[in-house]
Design a protein around this motif. Structure first.
Motif, PDB file in Angstrom:
ATOM      1  N   HIS A  75       0.832  -1.198   0.000  1.00  0.00           N
ATOM      2  CA  HIS A  75       0.000   0.000   0.000  1.00  0.00           C
ATOM      3  C   HIS A  75       0.870   1.253   0.000  1.00  0.00           C
ATOM      4  CE1 HIS A  75       0.618  -0.007   4.427  1.00  0.00           C
ATOM      5  NE2 HIS A  75       0.326   1.282   4.369  1.00  0.00           N
ATOM      6  N   TYR A  76       0.241   2.369  -0.328  1.00  0.00           N
ATOM      7  CA  TYR A  76       0.913   3.662  -0.353  1.00  0.00           C
ATOM      8  C   TYR A  76       0.169   4.573   0.596  1.00  0.00           C
ATOM      9  CZ  TYR A  76       3.234   7.789  -2.227  1.00  0.00           C
ATOM     10  OH  TYR A  76       3.990   8.926  -2.364  1.00  0.00           O
ATOM     11  N   LEU A 124      -4.502   2.065  -0.755  1.00  0.00           N
ATOM     12  CA  LEU A 124      -3.995   3.395  -0.449  1.00  0.00           C
ATOM     13  C   LEU A 124      -4.419   3.747   0.973  1.00  0.00           C
ATOM     14  CD1 LEU A 124      -5.088   5.033  -3.812  1.00  0.00           C
ATOM     15  CD2 LEU A 124      -2.796   4.259  -3.215  1.00  0.00           C
TER      16      LEU A 124
END
Length: 142
Positions: A75-76, A124
């Motif tokens: 994930h970011y 995200l």
């Protein structure tokens, strides 16, 4: 000695370029980003510090859908100014019909976040770390 001073940019490949371009365009407008460059098959956004680019996956790449748990991208996280910004992001995501996988909550001590998916299922995060600690330290120092 070489020293990294930051992460300049992230580039991801997407399955449906137009759908992802629209998703990220709305998300980044909400987060205060502007288009950095649009080259027809690749577009990037920036807030002056962070750069995020998307480009369409090739035909072979489109055969292998992203799955959280595979080797690679997990994930970011976008660091936000405040817990209120996390809540505001969650409200925006709900309004947009975005899949929220973990709602806004305290996930670790003084770590408040919301986790959501882009059109390809890439995870995200909008998060704020340390706000309560900073407020407590300020109160003690006053």
């Amino acid at each position: 000695m070489v020293q990294v001073v930051g992460i300049d940019h992230l580039v991801i490949r997407v399955g449906d370029y137009e759908k992802s371009k629209a998703f990220y365009g709305r998300l980044f407008a909400f987060l205060g980003f502007e288009v950095l460059g649009d080259y027809g098959d690749m577009i990037g956004w920036t807030n002056g510090k962070t750069r995020y680019w998307i480009g369409e996956a090739d035909e072979e790449g489109k055969k292998h859908k992203h799955r959280i748990g595979n080797i690679g991208f997990h994930h970011y996280a976008f660091e936000l100014r405040s817990r209120q910004d996390v809540d505001d992001l969650e409200a925006f995501l709900k309004q947009e019909g975005t899949t929220i996988v973990d709602p806004a909550a305290e996930y670790y001590e003084d770590y408040y976040a919301v986790f959501f998916l882009d059109p390809d299922g890439l995870k995200l995060e909008g998060m704020k770390y340390g706000e309560l600690t900073a407020k407590a330290a300020k109160t003690v120092g006053d």
